[in-house]
Write a protein that holds these residues in place. Structure first.
Motif, PDB file in Angstrom:
ATOM      1  N   GLU A 135      42.075  25.716  39.945  1.00 25.37           N
ATOM      2  CA  GLU A 135      42.002  24.504  40.764  1.00 25.37           C
ATOM      3  C   GLU A 135      43.229  24.378  41.668  1.00 25.37           C
ATOM      4  N   TYR A 136      44.404  24.652  41.100  1.00 26.70           N
ATOM      5  CA  TYR A 136      45.642  24.578  41.867  1.00 26.70           C
ATOM      6  C   TYR A 136      45.624  25.623  42.981  1.00 26.70           C
ATOM      7  N   LEU A 153      45.676  25.061  46.990  1.00 29.45           N
ATOM      8  CA  LEU A 153      46.744  25.702  47.763  1.00 29.45           C
ATOM      9  C   LEU A 153      46.159  26.511  48.918  1.00 29.45           C
ATOM     10  N   VAL A 154      45.140  27.292  48.632  1.00 27.67           N
ATOM     11  CA  VAL A 154      44.493  28.105  49.677  1.00 27.67           C
ATOM     12  C   VAL A 154      43.905  27.209  50.756  1.00 27.67           C
ATOM     13  N   GLU A 155      43.285  26.102  50.360  1.00 26.05           N
ATOM     14  CA  GLU A 155      42.709  25.169  51.336  1.00 26.05           C
ATOM     15  C   GLU A 155      43.793  24.579  52.230  1.00 26.05           C
ATOM     16  N   ARG A 156      44.951  24.225  51.660  1.00 27.43           N
ATOM     17  CA  ARG A 156      46.056  23.673  52.446  1.00 27.43           C
ATOM     18  C   ARG A 156      46.630  24.719  53.401  1.00 27.43           C
ATOM     19  N   GLU A 194      53.854  22.439  36.285  1.00 26.28           N
ATOM     20  CA  GLU A 194      52.783  21.678  36.948  1.00 26.28           C
ATOM     21  C   GLU A 194      51.413  22.332  36.795  1.00 26.28           C
ATOM     22  N   GLY A 195      51.376  23.563  36.257  1.00 26.28           N
ATOM     23  CA  GLY A 195      50.103  24.256  36.100  1.00 26.28           C
ATOM     24  C   GLY A 195      49.662  24.990  37.350  1.00 26.28           C
TER      25      GLY A 195
END
Length: 163
Positions: free
Chosen positions: A153-154, A158-161, A147-148
């Protein structure tokens, strides 16, 4: 190669340590090492949280607080990884500072996870269950990599979530 989940996780841990050494060295391709570390670290953590930790909570004597703490440390590691990914490149003071933050966070997590969660898993899960869990871990880790998951960006999303 054994599919014992404990062995697979430990193998990844040793690879993380190797990659951190590569990132500290001015002689290697640090951008390439960072890309590999980012992919493997994120995929590893997400596979643990989705496919390993829930099973350990249900079927072993692994302390739920230890599992929760492990997930919190994953989030801290992802934030430190994002800092390094955004630091601008090897050799700068910012890169060195962010690399040290990542190294400290990751080293602390590996030590704790190996002494608590993994030792408990060894003691309470039989070989067959560890093998099944290892296969699930490998599938989940591979899917995340495909999925990269190592891209900036990923990792940023992830950090934001996780905040």
């Amino acid at each position: 190669m054994s599919n014992d989940v404990v062995r697979l996780i430990l193998d990844d841990h040793r690879r993380f340590e190797d990659l951190l050494r590569e990132l500290r060295s001015s002689e290697g391709d640090r951008e390439k090492a960072l890309g590999e570390l980012s992919r493997l670290l994120v995929a590893h953590a997400e596979a643990e949280e989705s496919d390993v930790y829930p099973v350990l909570r249900r079927f072993s004597q692994v302390d739920s607080e230890e599992v929760e703490h492990g997930a919190e440390e994953h989030a801290e590691g992802h934030a430190a990884l994002l800092g390094l990914l955004e630091a601008g490149g090897p050799g700068t003071p910012e890169w060195d500072r962010k690399l040290e933050e990542l190294s400290e966070s990751l080293t602390h997590h590996l030590d704790e996870e190996e002494r608590t969660i993994l030792n408990d898993a060894r003691a309470t899960l039989d070989e067959a269950r560890r093998g099944e869990l290892g296969e699930a871990f490998l599938r989940a880790r591979r899917a995340r990599i495909e999925e990269g998951c190592g891209s900036v960006e990923y990792v940023r999303a992830l950090v934001e979530r996780q905040s």
